[in-house]
Design an enzyme around this catalytic site. Structure first.
Site, short mmCIF file in Angstrom:
data_model
loop_
_atom_site.label_atom_id
_atom_site.label_comp_id
_atom_site.label_asym_id
_atom_site.label_seq_id
_atom_site.Cartn_x
_atom_site.Cartn_y
_atom_site.Cartn_z
N GLY A 77 20.68 54.90 21.00
CA GLY A 77 20.27 55.21 22.37
C GLY A 77 19.33 54.20 22.99
CB CYS A 135 25.46 51.30 25.65
SG CYS A 135 24.76 52.37 24.40
CE LYS A 169 28.79 44.48 22.76
NZ LYS A 169 27.78 44.45 21.72
N GLY A 221 32.18 49.03 12.77
CA GLY A 221 32.56 48.67 11.41
C GLY A 221 34.05 48.46 11.28
N GLY A 248 33.97 45.13 13.57
CA GLY A 248 34.37 45.26 12.17
C GLY A 248 34.55 43.97 11.41
C1 FMN Z 1 23.14 50.43 15.19
C2 FMN Z 1 23.83 49.70 16.29
C3 FMN Z 1 23.11 49.37 17.45
C4 FMN Z 1 23.76 48.69 18.49
N1 FMN Z 1 23.03 48.36 19.60
C5 FMN Z 1 23.63 47.70 20.61
C6 FMN Z 1 22.90 47.28 21.75
O1 FMN Z 1 21.69 47.48 21.86
N2 FMN Z 1 23.58 46.65 22.75
C7 FMN Z 1 24.92 46.36 22.66
O2 FMN Z 1 25.49 45.76 23.60
N3 FMN Z 1 25.64 46.71 21.57
C8 FMN Z 1 25.02 47.36 20.56
N4 FMN Z 1 25.75 47.70 19.44
C9 FMN Z 1 27.19 47.34 19.36
C10 FMN Z 1 27.41 46.06 18.55
O3 FMN Z 1 26.74 44.95 19.14
C11 FMN Z 1 28.92 45.74 18.41
O4 FMN Z 1 29.46 45.54 19.70
C12 FMN Z 1 29.69 46.86 17.73
O5 FMN Z 1 28.94 47.47 16.73
C13 FMN Z 1 31.03 46.36 17.14
O6 FMN Z 1 30.82 45.38 16.14
P1 FMN Z 1 30.70 45.75 14.55
O7 FMN Z 1 31.84 46.67 14.24
O8 FMN Z 1 30.76 44.43 13.84
O9 FMN Z 1 29.38 46.42 14.39
C14 FMN Z 1 25.13 48.36 18.38
C15 FMN Z 1 25.84 48.70 17.22
C16 FMN Z 1 25.21 49.35 16.18
C17 FMN Z 1 26.01 49.69 14.95
#
Ligand code: FMN
Length: 308
Positions: A77, A135, A169, A221, A248
């Site tokens: 959040g 988000c 984004k 993930g 992921g």
């Molecule tokens: C714990 C957590 C916090 C995140 N916080 C943000 C954030 O503050 N702003 C944002 O644009 N994306 C945020 N994300 C999304 C990641 O930057 C990314 O777009 C998303 O997790 C997909 O990549 P991944 O599967 O490699 O984690 C967050 C993801 C996670 C898991």
């Protein structure tokens, strides 16, 4: 000879194509715990900050994490110190990093976004701004990023306020992310990044109540990788600005798949929670992948033949 991983992204020279996903690697906390060694060994070629908002936010009630097969749901959040707190307390800490800094911003209104972009854009220490319209935990971001018209209207307000590269984004939680990407490009975005987390819910297996304090959150993930690949494929086919792919990525082979689809760069997110050095391994595996294919550089980013 080792393949050349360097690239230019939005006019910024990067040593290699691996960034961090916003909110998934806390460089300030890591420095507090482990000192200068962490900065020197930072596995990313540019650092993307946690998203900041105009006002300080406490984030969602706990619990905020739920483990799923091949992924996790978070409902963090966007806890953050707000614009003034970031500029006074966090930015001086982040300029220490040996790579370009990208600040991620999000606001509940266009004037809020405008204030963030204008103030952050005035800082020489900041190389680029990521505009988080995606988000799933904050309603306003969802609305902007779900609709091409809203995204274009936002860009029309914030584009004139800074010369810094603006990276939009995108959210995966909409029917046509490529249409939103086209609107971002039309509004003057310098790049788009995708995907953010997918809206998801997990239940407490005993009570069958929602596990997360906020009821639902965002899935990330390996569970989301093939969705991310498909959305990146659809977006690169429709815009001629650079695309940063994520979702992921855990290995060099995963990163290469995004690059082969036409992404200019990639980001490692959830994988960094299990292993903060994961992005370093991804980079060395990417080198091995290129070598095994006889490639001496990264695949060329895709440029669509039409703008439709
Ligand atoms: C714990 C957590 C916090 C995140 N916080 C943000 C954030 O503050 N702003 C944002 O644009 N994306 C945020 N994300 C999304 C990641 O930057 C990314 O777009 C998303 O997790 C997909 O990549 P991944 O599967 O490699 O984690 C967050 C993801 C996670 C898991």
């Amino acid at each position: 000879m080792s393949p050349d991983l360097s690239l230019e992204l939005c006019g910024i020279r990067l040593e290699h194509p691996i960034l961090n996903g916003s909110g998934t690697f806390d460089a300030i906390a890591a420095h507090r715990a482990f000192g200068d060694a962490v900065d020197e060994r930072l596995p990313f070629s540019a650092y993307v900050s946690k998203t900041i908002t105009p006002e300080r936010r406490a984030g969602n009630p706990p619990p905020r994490l739920y483990e799923t097969p091949a992924g996790m749901i978070n409902s963090i959040g966007l806890p953050n110190k707000g614009l003034e707190g970031f500029l006074m307390e966090d930015l001086p800490d982040l300029v220490r990093l040996p790579v370009p800094l990208c600040v991620s911003v999000m606001a509940p209104s266009r004037p809020g976004f405008a204030a963030l972009v204008e103030r952050v854009g005035q800082r020489d220490e900041v190389a680029a701004i990521e505009v988080n319209v995606s988000c799933p935990n904050v309603k306003s971001g969802l609305i902007v990023g779900e609709q091409p018209g809203e995204t274009l209207a936002l860009l029309e307000v914030i584009r004139p306020l800074t010369d810094k590269p603006l990276i939009v984004k995108l959210t995966p939680n909409c029917s046509d992310p490529a249409a939103v990407a086209r609107a971002a490009a039309e509004g003057g975005a310098d790049a788009v990044s995708l995907i953010n987390t997918l809206r998801a819910t997990g239940l407490d297996p005993t009570t069958l109540d929602p596990w997360l304090g906020a009821t639902s959150g965002g899935l990330s993930g390996p569970a989301i990788r093939s969705i991310a690949l498909d959305q990146v494929r659809r977006v690169v086919a429709q815009v001629s600005i650079p695309v940063i792919g994520m979702g992921g990525i855990e290995t060099g082979a995963d990163a290469l798949e995004f690059l082969a689809l036409g992404a200019s760069a990639v980001a490692v997110g959830t994988a960094s929670f299990r292993d903060p050095a994961a992005a370093r391994r991804v980079r060395s595996e990417l080198v091995s992948e290129l070598v095994s294919r006889g490639l001496d550089r990264l695949p060329s980013p895709h440029v669509p033949s039409t703008s439709t």
